[in-house]
Design an enzyme around this catalytic site. Structure first.
Site, PDB file in Angstrom:
ATOM      1  N   HIS A  67     -75.762   1.671  24.509  1.00  0.00           N
ATOM      2  CA  HIS A  67     -77.220   1.727  24.589  1.00  0.00           C
ATOM      3  C   HIS A  67     -77.793   2.838  23.717  1.00  0.00           C
ATOM      4  CE1 HIS A  67     -77.306  -1.226  27.855  1.00  0.00           C
ATOM      5  NE2 HIS A  67     -76.212  -0.635  28.268  1.00  0.00           N
ATOM      6  N   HIS A  71     -80.208  -1.576  20.028  1.00  0.00           N
ATOM      7  CA  HIS A  71     -79.171  -2.383  20.661  1.00  0.00           C
ATOM      8  C   HIS A  71     -79.805  -3.546  21.421  1.00  0.00           C
ATOM      9  CE1 HIS A  71     -80.477   0.395  23.837  1.00  0.00           C
ATOM     10  NE2 HIS A  71     -80.152  -0.585  24.683  1.00  0.00           N
ATOM     11  N   ASP A  73     -79.549  -5.727  24.912  1.00  0.00           N
ATOM     12  CA  ASP A  73     -79.029  -5.810  26.274  1.00  0.00           C
ATOM     13  C   ASP A  73     -78.719  -7.260  26.621  1.00  0.00           C
ATOM     14  OD1 ASP A  73     -79.330  -3.107  26.664  1.00  0.00           O
ATOM     15  OD2 ASP A  73     -81.177  -3.268  27.823  1.00  0.00           O
ATOM     16  N   HIS A  77     -75.933  -6.687  31.728  1.00  0.00           N
ATOM     17  CA  HIS A  77     -76.425  -5.320  31.906  1.00  0.00           C
ATOM     18  C   HIS A  77     -77.272  -5.188  33.159  1.00  0.00           C
ATOM     19  CE1 HIS A  77     -78.049  -1.401  31.033  1.00  0.00           C
ATOM     20  NE2 HIS A  77     -79.256  -1.842  30.746  1.00  0.00           N
TER      21      HIS A  77
END
Length: 257
Positions: A67, A71, A73, A77
């Site tokens: 993270h 980035h 997710d 996550h």
């Protein structure tokens, strides 16, 4: 056509909650390392001094979380179980590539005046956009948080979305929502203070936890969104294929006509 870099750097000099460690192996050290590896693993002797300038190749080792920097997710996550599909959230290596190369649009939240934006304000921003989002478009939120990049303020001075605001975008068929902020949710101190004041668990990271019942991805820590038009461009943000991971670093680039 112009390619616009929308990625924030991974920089060991930046302030981070989980500090980045950058170790450099110089070309001279690389020569010695290669010689030692040849001896240990292959039983071969090699004098690194015979190389030009006694140098081989450099190498860099970064220690960081998935993270850090720009980035994507993945659904994994947000939690270990989902109420959709087979109940198991997908990891970043399992996400369809065509989610990450799509037409995109920008919602400017720099004048929101709050750290938490709801569906009503987001709907007004969509109405002002002069563009009708289509399924699988990528929505980008310009909060202005990039001005704090590399400092502790970056993690506490930004605007996030509440649950209904995220639902509004997902109802349009959007699968990827990006932000120039540290999180798609409001800052951690804001969330904790609201919970302490209300005792309502529904105020705890609603944008992320919504991903437990509706599958979507977030792109966090984007940059340079001010260089984009409100719509009419394509975003490419392919995440690194980290097996079993809940997120993956991405080099986000806009293709602007």
């Amino acid at each position: 056509m112009a390619l616009v870099d929308l990625s924030s750097p991974v920089d060991a000099k930046f302030w981070e909650p989980d500090p980045v460690v950058h170790q450099v192996l110089t070309p001279a050290d690389g020569a010695k390392h290669m010689s030692a590896e040849m001896r240990e693993h292959l039983g071969l002797e090699f004098d690194p001094n015979v190389l030009p300038d006694a140098e081989f190749l450099n190498n860099d080792t970064f220690t960081l979380t998935v993270h850090t920097g720009t980035h994507v997710d993945a659904p994994a996550h947000y939690g270990s179980k989902t109420t959709y599909g087979d109940g198991v959230p997908r990891t970043i290596d399992q996400m369809p590539l065509d989610w990450f190369c799509r037409p995109a649009f920008v919602l400017d939240l720099r004048d929101a005046g709050t750290q938490l934006v709801g569906a009503d304000l987001l709907r007004r921003k969509l109405d002002d956009l002069n563009y009708v989002p289509r399924p699988l478009d990528i929505a980008l939120l310009h909060t202005g948080a990039e001005q704090w990049l590399g400092t502790p303020e970056y993690f506490g001075k930004f605007t996030g979305l509440d649950g209904p605001a995220v639902e509004l975008l997902l109802d349009l068929g959007i699968k990827v929502i990006g932000t120039d902020a540290f999180s798609l949710d409001a800052p951690f101190p804001y969330i904790i203070e609201r919970y302490q004041a209300t005792g309502d668990p529904g105020v705890l990271w609603p944008a992320h936890f919504l991903g437990r019942r509706r599958e979507y991805c977030q792109i966090e820590r984007l940059g340079n969104l001010e260089a984009l038009p409100p719509s009419g461009f394509r975003l490419m943000c392919f995440p690194v294929k980290l097996t079993g991971a809940g997120a993956g670093w991405a080099r986000a680039v806009a293709d602007v006509p």
